[in-house]
Scaffold this motif. Structure first.
Motif, PDB file in Angstrom:
ATOM      1  N   PRO A  22      69.682  18.703  12.903  1.00 34.48           N
ATOM      2  CA  PRO A  22      69.335  18.275  11.541  1.00 34.48           C
ATOM      3  C   PRO A  22      69.495  19.407  10.541  1.00 34.48           C
ATOM      4  O   PRO A  22      69.160  20.554  10.826  1.00 34.48           O
ATOM      5  N   GLU A  23      70.029  19.062   9.354  1.00 34.00           N
ATOM      6  CA  GLU A  23      70.187  20.028   8.263  1.00 34.00           C
ATOM      7  C   GLU A  23      69.644  19.438   6.960  1.00 34.00           C
ATOM      8  O   GLU A  23      70.264  19.542   5.905  1.00 34.00           O
ATOM      9  N   GLY A  24      68.503  18.838   7.017  1.00 36.88           N
ATOM     10  CA  GLY A  24      67.915  18.216   5.839  1.00 36.88           C
ATOM     11  C   GLY A  24      67.738  16.724   6.057  1.00 36.88           C
ATOM     12  O   GLY A  24      67.951  16.197   7.154  1.00 36.88           O
ATOM     13  N   LYS A  25      67.390  16.032   4.999  1.00 37.18           N
ATOM     14  CA  LYS A  25      67.124  14.604   5.093  1.00 37.18           C
ATOM     15  C   LYS A  25      68.421  13.821   5.295  1.00 37.18           C
ATOM     16  O   LYS A  25      69.364  13.921   4.517  1.00 37.18           O
ATOM     17  N   GLU A  26      68.436  13.062   6.396  1.00 37.64           N
ATOM     18  CA  GLU A  26      69.573  12.192   6.726  1.00 37.64           C
ATOM     19  C   GLU A  26      70.905  12.945   6.687  1.00 37.64           C
ATOM     20  O   GLU A  26      71.915  12.465   6.171  1.00 37.64           O
ATOM     21  N   ARG A  27      70.873  14.137   7.247  1.00 34.67           N
ATOM     22  CA  ARG A  27      72.067  14.965   7.320  1.00 34.67           C
ATOM     23  C   ARG A  27      72.011  15.778   8.612  1.00 34.67           C
ATOM     24  O   ARG A  27      71.000  16.439   8.896  1.00 34.67           O
ATOM     25  N   PHE A  28      73.103  15.745   9.403  1.00 35.67           N
ATOM     26  CA  PHE A  28      73.122  16.428  10.695  1.00 35.67           C
ATOM     27  C   PHE A  28      74.457  17.156  10.887  1.00 35.67           C
ATOM     28  O   PHE A  28      75.522  16.628  10.560  1.00 35.67           O
ATOM     29  N   ARG A  29      74.394  18.339  11.415  1.00 39.32           N
ATOM     30  CA  ARG A  29      75.598  19.075  11.798  1.00 39.32           C
ATOM     31  C   ARG A  29      75.951  18.693  13.229  1.00 39.32           C
ATOM     32  O   ARG A  29      75.095  18.714  14.125  1.00 39.32           O
ATOM     33  N   LYS A  48      74.086  10.488   5.502  1.00 40.97           N
ATOM     34  CA  LYS A  48      73.944   9.172   4.881  1.00 40.97           C
ATOM     35  C   LYS A  48      74.271   9.299   3.410  1.00 40.97           C
ATOM     36  O   LYS A  48      73.769  10.190   2.727  1.00 40.97           O
ATOM     37  N   GLU A  49      75.124   8.410   2.937  1.00 41.21           N
ATOM     38  CA  GLU A  49      75.602   8.485   1.565  1.00 41.21           C
ATOM     39  C   GLU A  49      75.757   7.080   1.000  1.00 41.21           C
ATOM     40  O   GLU A  49      76.536   6.287   1.507  1.00 41.21           O
ATOM     41  N   GLY A  50      74.977   6.788  -0.036  1.00 39.35           N
ATOM     42  CA  GLY A  50      75.072   5.471  -0.657  1.00 39.35           C
ATOM     43  C   GLY A  50      74.791   4.325   0.283  1.00 39.35           C
ATOM     44  O   GLY A  50      75.452   3.285   0.223  1.00 39.35           O
ATOM     45  N   GLY A  51      73.849   4.508   1.177  1.00 38.80           N
ATOM     46  CA  GLY A  51      73.479   3.445   2.096  1.00 38.80           C
ATOM     47  C   GLY A  51      74.359   3.319   3.319  1.00 38.80           C
ATOM     48  O   GLY A  51      74.173   2.420   4.150  1.00 38.80           O
ATOM     49  N   ARG A  52      75.322   4.209   3.478  1.00 45.05           N
ATOM     50  CA  ARG A  52      76.192   4.163   4.656  1.00 45.05           C
ATOM     51  C   ARG A  52      76.205   5.535   5.324  1.00 45.05           C
ATOM     52  O   ARG A  52      76.042   6.576   4.685  1.00 45.05           O
ATOM     53  N   TRP A  53      76.447   5.535   6.633  1.00 40.89           N
ATOM     54  CA  TRP A  53      76.584   6.778   7.383  1.00 40.89           C
ATOM     55  C   TRP A  53      78.060   7.146   7.439  1.00 40.89           C
ATOM     56  O   TRP A  53      78.909   6.293   7.720  1.00 40.89           O
ATOM     57  N   ILE A  54      78.358   8.408   7.156  1.00 41.25           N
ATOM     58  CA  ILE A  54      79.739   8.869   7.215  1.00 41.25           C
ATOM     59  C   ILE A  54      79.819  10.189   7.978  1.00 41.25           C
ATOM     60  O   ILE A  54      78.836  10.935   8.065  1.00 41.25           O
ATOM     61  N   LEU A  55      80.988  10.448   8.514  1.00 43.66           N
ATOM     62  CA  LEU A  55      81.314  11.753   9.083  1.00 43.66           C
ATOM     63  C   LEU A  55      82.165  12.484   8.057  1.00 43.66           C
ATOM     64  O   LEU A  55      83.057  11.889   7.446  1.00 43.66           O
ATOM     65  N   SER A  56      81.909  13.755   7.853  1.00 45.25           N
ATOM     66  CA  SER A  56      82.618  14.535   6.852  1.00 45.25           C
ATOM     67  C   SER A  56      82.950  15.920   7.392  1.00 45.25           C
ATOM     68  O   SER A  56      82.196  16.486   8.191  1.00 45.25           O
ATOM     69  N   ASP A  57      84.084  16.446   6.931  1.00 45.51           N
ATOM     70  CA  ASP A  57      84.420  17.838   7.289  1.00 45.51           C
ATOM     71  C   ASP A  57      84.013  18.800   6.178  1.00 45.51           C
ATOM     72  O   ASP A  57      84.280  20.000   6.257  1.00 45.51           O
ATOM     73  N   GLU A  58      83.365  18.246   5.118  1.00 44.42           N
ATOM     74  CA  GLU A  58      82.887  19.050   3.986  1.00 44.42           C
ATOM     75  C   GLU A  58      84.013  19.892   3.376  1.00 44.42           C
ATOM     76  O   GLU A  58      83.784  21.004   2.903  1.00 44.42           O
ATOM     77  N   ALA A  59      85.249  19.374   3.424  1.00 39.56           N
ATOM     78  CA  ALA A  59      86.442  20.031   2.865  1.00 39.56           C
ATOM     79  C   ALA A  59      86.813  21.319   3.604  1.00 39.56           C
ATOM     80  O   ALA A  59      87.598  22.131   3.095  1.00 39.56           O
ATOM     81  N   HIS A  60      86.314  21.492   4.820  1.00 36.65           N
ATOM     82  CA  HIS A  60      86.555  22.737   5.549  1.00 36.65           C
ATOM     83  C   HIS A  60      87.937  22.788   6.197  1.00 36.65           C
ATOM     84  O   HIS A  60      88.530  23.857   6.304  1.00 36.65           O
ATOM     85  N   THR A  61      88.456  21.638   6.652  1.00 35.14           N
ATOM     86  CA  THR A  61      89.712  21.640   7.408  1.00 35.14           C
ATOM     87  C   THR A  61      90.862  22.184   6.569  1.00 35.14           C
ATOM     88  O   THR A  61      91.580  23.101   6.992  1.00 35.14           O
TER      89      THR A  61
END
Length: 267
Positions: A22-29, A48-61
């Motif tokens: 966990p890295e904060g509310k509704e956010r996991f690494r 969790k973003e706008g009521g949906r769960w997403i996977l993100s690379d946070e623009a790192h790739t």
């Protein structure tokens, strides 16, 4: 679904080495065994973003790939095609550089598997840069000219039709420059370097006004003497298109002419 349950679906579908922190509310690494070629781990975040769960690379790739590949070159030619194919294959969205994938119907394991595969496919562009295959170099060469020089000012595979009807002495791209035309060569091997050297000597013999520029694919894989002979007649050289993409563009912009001839007379 609980954190433990999500982690277990990741492990079952993807790898036993998956860990979720966990890295904060509704956010996991999401830590995975997947890495870039240099050993750095892929960045994957579940949030969790706008009521949906997403996977993100946070623009790192993309950011990681630009350590070795110019950003403009990353998104052009064969690299662009490879990236678009990977995004399309796994329904990953490019949101201004951030890669995201929505988790459908709570299927976390399937989503992580697809997302990781997409990121790994995208990282394959680094192999294109290292292998420097001929087709990629020539496409990159054309891309930098197509992107930087307006069409009316450039002509690929140019020759002097009056003095050279048999096309013995050619220029990879002639650019209307200031104060003289700019002759640009793509130098992928010794033979191309020799041909360019001979052509430049001939143009000088014909008293054709020009400036010259050479872009090397990989100078280390060419003969030093062949390069030195070319340097004797060439005005400007760039020894790595991938690393000097922005510098090449800057030089071209500084040396190209105007789209229109200056107007004379009264307004």
């Amino acid at each position: 679904m609980s954190l433990k349950s999500i982690e277990q679906t990741f492990i079952e579908k993807v790898s036993g080495q998956i860990q979720l922190f966990p890295e904060g509310k509704e956010r996991f690494r999401v830590f995975t065994p997947f890495m870039f070629e240099d050993g750095d781990e892929l960045v994957i975040v579940l949030k969790k973003e706008g009521g949906r769960w997403i996977l993100s690379d946070e623009a790192h790739t993309y950011m990681h790939l630009t350590y070795e590949i110019d950003e403009k070159l990353l998104h052009s030619g064969p690299r662009k095609k490879l990236i678009l194919k990977a995004l399309s294959m796994f329904d990953v969205e490019d949101r201004s550089g951030e890669l995201i994938l929505e988790v459908p119907n709570g299927d976390y394991g399937e989503a992580l598997y697809d997302f990781a595969q997409a990121l790994l496919k995208i990282t394959d562009v680094s192999y294109l840069s290292k292998e420097r295959v001929q087709s990629t170099f020539m496409e990159d060469f054309r891309d930098v000219l197509l992107e930087t020089v307006p069409a009316p000012l450039r002509r690929f595979d140019w020759h002097d039709s009056d003095r050279d009807p048999d096309r013995k002495y050619r220029v990879d791209c002639r650019i209307k420059g200031k104060p003289q035309p700019l002759f640009v060569y793509a130098l992928s091997n010794d033979n191309r370097i020799r041909d360019a050297t001979i052509a430049l000597h001939q143009f000088k013999e014909w008293n054709i006004p020009f400036r010259s520029m050479g872009i090397f694919k990989d100078p280390k894989k060419t003969s030093r003497k062949v390069r030195e002979r070319f340097s004797d007649v060439c005005d400007k050289e760039f020894h790595d298109l991938t690393l000097n993409y922005a510098n090449i563009q800057e030089y071209l912009v500084a040396n190209i002419g105007n789209l229109e001839e200056p107007k004379t007379g009264r307004k």
